[in-house]
Design an enzyme around this catalytic site. Sequence first.
Site, PDB file in Angstrom:
ATOM      1  N   LYS A 189       7.374  -1.404  -0.768  1.00  0.00           N
ATOM      2  CA  LYS A 189       6.024  -1.289  -1.335  1.00  0.00           C
ATOM      3  C   LYS A 189       5.961  -0.312  -2.498  1.00  0.00           C
ATOM      4  O   LYS A 189       5.137  -0.468  -3.391  1.00  0.00           O
ATOM      5  CB  LYS A 189       5.022  -0.858  -0.261  1.00  0.00           C
ATOM      6  CG  LYS A 189       4.718  -1.974   0.724  1.00  0.00           C
ATOM      7  CD  LYS A 189       3.538  -1.618   1.613  1.00  0.00           C
ATOM      8  CE  LYS A 189       3.272  -2.702   2.623  1.00  0.00           C
ATOM      9  NZ  LYS A 189       2.244  -2.354   3.583  1.00  0.00           N
ATOM     10  N   LYS A 204       9.262 -13.366   2.702  1.00  0.00           N
ATOM     11  CA  LYS A 204       8.205 -13.409   3.717  1.00  0.00           C
ATOM     12  C   LYS A 204       6.893 -13.908   3.103  1.00  0.00           C
ATOM     13  O   LYS A 204       6.589 -13.565   1.957  1.00  0.00           O
ATOM     14  CB  LYS A 204       8.031 -11.969   4.213  1.00  0.00           C
ATOM     15  CG  LYS A 204       7.256 -11.809   5.483  1.00  0.00           C
ATOM     16  CD  LYS A 204       7.166 -10.341   5.854  1.00  0.00           C
ATOM     17  CE  LYS A 204       6.333  -9.541   4.873  1.00  0.00           C
ATOM     18  NZ  LYS A 204       5.998  -8.190   5.296  1.00  0.00           N
ATOM     19  N   LYS A 248       0.547 -11.269   1.511  1.00  0.00           N
ATOM     20  CA  LYS A 248      -0.661 -11.239   0.690  1.00  0.00           C
ATOM     21  C   LYS A 248      -0.358 -10.717  -0.706  1.00  0.00           C
ATOM     22  O   LYS A 248      -1.124 -10.923  -1.633  1.00  0.00           O
ATOM     23  CB  LYS A 248      -1.807 -10.464   1.348  1.00  0.00           C
ATOM     24  CG  LYS A 248      -1.456  -9.321   2.249  1.00  0.00           C
ATOM     25  CD  LYS A 248      -2.660  -8.845   3.077  1.00  0.00           C
ATOM     26  CE  LYS A 248      -2.211  -8.078   4.310  1.00  0.00           C
ATOM     27  NZ  LYS A 248      -3.184  -7.875   5.323  1.00  0.00           N
TER      28      LYS A 248
HETATM   29  P1  TYM Z   1      -0.256  -6.187   8.110  1.00  0.00           P
HETATM   30  O1  TYM Z   1      -1.703  -6.051   7.805  1.00  0.00           O
HETATM   31  O2  TYM Z   1       0.713  -6.209   6.972  1.00  0.00           O
HETATM   32  O3  TYM Z   1      -0.009  -7.477   8.968  1.00  0.00           O
HETATM   33  C1  TYM Z   1      -0.787  -7.741  10.121  1.00  0.00           C
HETATM   34  C2  TYM Z   1       0.042  -8.458  11.174  1.00  0.00           C
HETATM   35  O4  TYM Z   1       0.533  -9.693  10.648  1.00  0.00           O
HETATM   36  C3  TYM Z   1       1.944  -9.756  10.829  1.00  0.00           C
HETATM   37  N1  TYM Z   1       2.522 -10.494   9.691  1.00  0.00           N
HETATM   38  C4  TYM Z   1       3.324 -11.552   9.818  1.00  0.00           C
HETATM   39  N2  TYM Z   1       3.780 -12.203  10.920  1.00  0.00           N
HETATM   40  C5  TYM Z   1       4.563 -13.278  10.710  1.00  0.00           C
HETATM   41  N3  TYM Z   1       4.930 -13.718   9.461  1.00  0.00           N
HETATM   42  C6  TYM Z   1       4.489 -13.079   8.339  1.00  0.00           C
HETATM   43  N4  TYM Z   1       4.820 -13.531   7.134  1.00  0.00           N
HETATM   44  C7  TYM Z   1       3.647 -11.954   8.507  1.00  0.00           C
HETATM   45  N5  TYM Z   1       3.042 -11.109   7.630  1.00  0.00           N
HETATM   46  C8  TYM Z   1       2.363 -10.224   8.382  1.00  0.00           C
HETATM   47  C9  TYM Z   1       2.399  -8.305  10.828  1.00  0.00           C
HETATM   48  O5  TYM Z   1       3.658  -8.153  11.450  1.00  0.00           O
HETATM   49  C10 TYM Z   1       1.286  -7.647  11.593  1.00  0.00           C
HETATM   50  O6  TYM Z   1       1.486  -7.795  12.993  1.00  0.00           O
HETATM   51  N6  TYM Z   1       0.962  -1.611   9.546  1.00  0.00           N
HETATM   52  C11 TYM Z   1       0.363  -2.840  10.007  1.00  0.00           C
HETATM   53  C12 TYM Z   1      -1.046  -2.664  10.528  1.00  0.00           C
HETATM   54  C13 TYM Z   1      -1.156  -1.620  11.586  1.00  0.00           C
HETATM   55  C14 TYM Z   1      -0.748  -1.743  12.943  1.00  0.00           C
HETATM   56  C15 TYM Z   1      -1.066  -0.497  13.536  1.00  0.00           C
HETATM   57  C16 TYM Z   1      -0.148  -2.768  13.673  1.00  0.00           C
HETATM   58  C17 TYM Z   1      -1.690  -0.384  11.413  1.00  0.00           C
HETATM   59  N7  TYM Z   1      -1.624   0.292  12.597  1.00  0.00           N
HETATM   60  C18 TYM Z   1      -0.802  -0.262  14.887  1.00  0.00           C
HETATM   61  C19 TYM Z   1       0.108  -2.509  15.027  1.00  0.00           C
HETATM   62  C20 TYM Z   1      -0.193  -1.279  15.611  1.00  0.00           C
HETATM   63  C21 TYM Z   1       0.317  -3.800   8.841  1.00  0.00           C
HETATM   64  O7  TYM Z   1       0.298  -3.401   7.697  1.00  0.00           O
HETATM   65  O8  TYM Z   1       0.200  -5.083   9.156  1.00  0.00           O
END
Ligand code: TYM
Length: 343
Positions: free
Chosen positions: A121, A205, A208
């Site tokens: 990032k 992957k 967004k």
């Molecule tokens: P974020 O917002 O990037 O993504 C949210 C969830 O979606 C999953 N994900 C995917 N799964 C499969 N294929 C993909 N291409 C894909 N892109 C995203 C992510 O693995 C995630 O589960 N840091 C985290 C948010 C967060 C969080 C937490 C999660 C903050 N605190 C505590 C769990 C526990 C994040 O940025 O996810």
Amino acid sequence: MTDDAPAYAGPRRILSGIQASGALHLGNYLGALKRFVALQDAAPTFVFVADLHAITVWQDPAVLTAQTREIAAAYIASGLDPARSTIFPQSAVSAHSELAWILNCVARLGWLDRMTQFKEKSGKHKERASVGLYTYPVLQAADILLYKATEVPVGEDQKQHLELTRDIAAKFNTDFGVPCFFPLPEPVIQGPATRVMSLRDGSAKMSKSDPSDQSRINLTDDADAIAAKIRKAKTDPEPLPETADGLADRPEARNLVAIYAALSDQTREQVIAQFGGQGFGAFKPALADLAVSALAPVTAEMRRLMDDPAEIDRVLKDGAERAAAIADPVVDEVKKIVGFWRG
Ligand code: TYM
């Protein structure tokens, strides 16, 4: 932990979050949202909109508010029941920020230096990234440990952050001589689509932040857009293999089969049993029909909710109160353990 270390004896709790930055896509739906719904009856479930995490990169304030509501709408539209699952904005429970600071003092620089998401990032100009982006995984650990969550359903890209959370929990427990205070939470990375790939490039992957909108299916896309994106998805010239093993060196084919499997609640093997030997000319329309029929009700319900922000706000407010009722006593205990003055 050694085998003879006392085990955490608290209740099972499920927790996860999604960042309020940019539109939700099929990867979020299959890797996260659909998994939360599948788990919500197993134990008390906490799902939040990670707005504190979102501002680690610039967010337009008005857009951030709208995106927070949109993610809450997606939770409800996907099937999370606000009466059973606690849905809230992370920033509305101030204990997240308080615990994050304390855990910043437990986590080691060397641990954070290994985080691959920060490297991805921050790109080439690490010195221009916010300090928040660097300590982001510590805030994530705070999110999880604040509720003493035992299971965290996420996509594969979050695995390293979950390992860090376990390291931070173990170090806190050891440093302060409270061996069972925090559980060591288990990542739940399950289902056929834990890493949904870009529709334009099977080695990247679905994300967004990808500049090409053709690379992803957004939860706000209509039926025509979904069908067009699947029709144009990159593939290879071979028909689908007769066994799932035959997908090993075919990233694009593997991705589309995984998406089909996850959307239809089947295994990849079952999908291959049905479509093995057929070309993409037959498979893609079937996948498009399936994606449209699975996502259309979610999209429609999201739209309905977004037209009624007051309903979303009621859910978020109620969720924040219920979340704080669990989180505040935990952060109070942590302050006592650390030795902060408490009058
Ligand atoms: P974020 O917002 O990037 O993504 C949210 C969830 O979606 C999953 N994900 C995917 N799964 C499969 N294929 C993909 N291409 C894909 N892109 C995203 C992510 O693995 C995630 O589960 N840091 C985290 C948010 C967060 C969080 C937490 C999660 C903050 N605190 C505590 C769990 C526990 C994040 O940025 O996810």
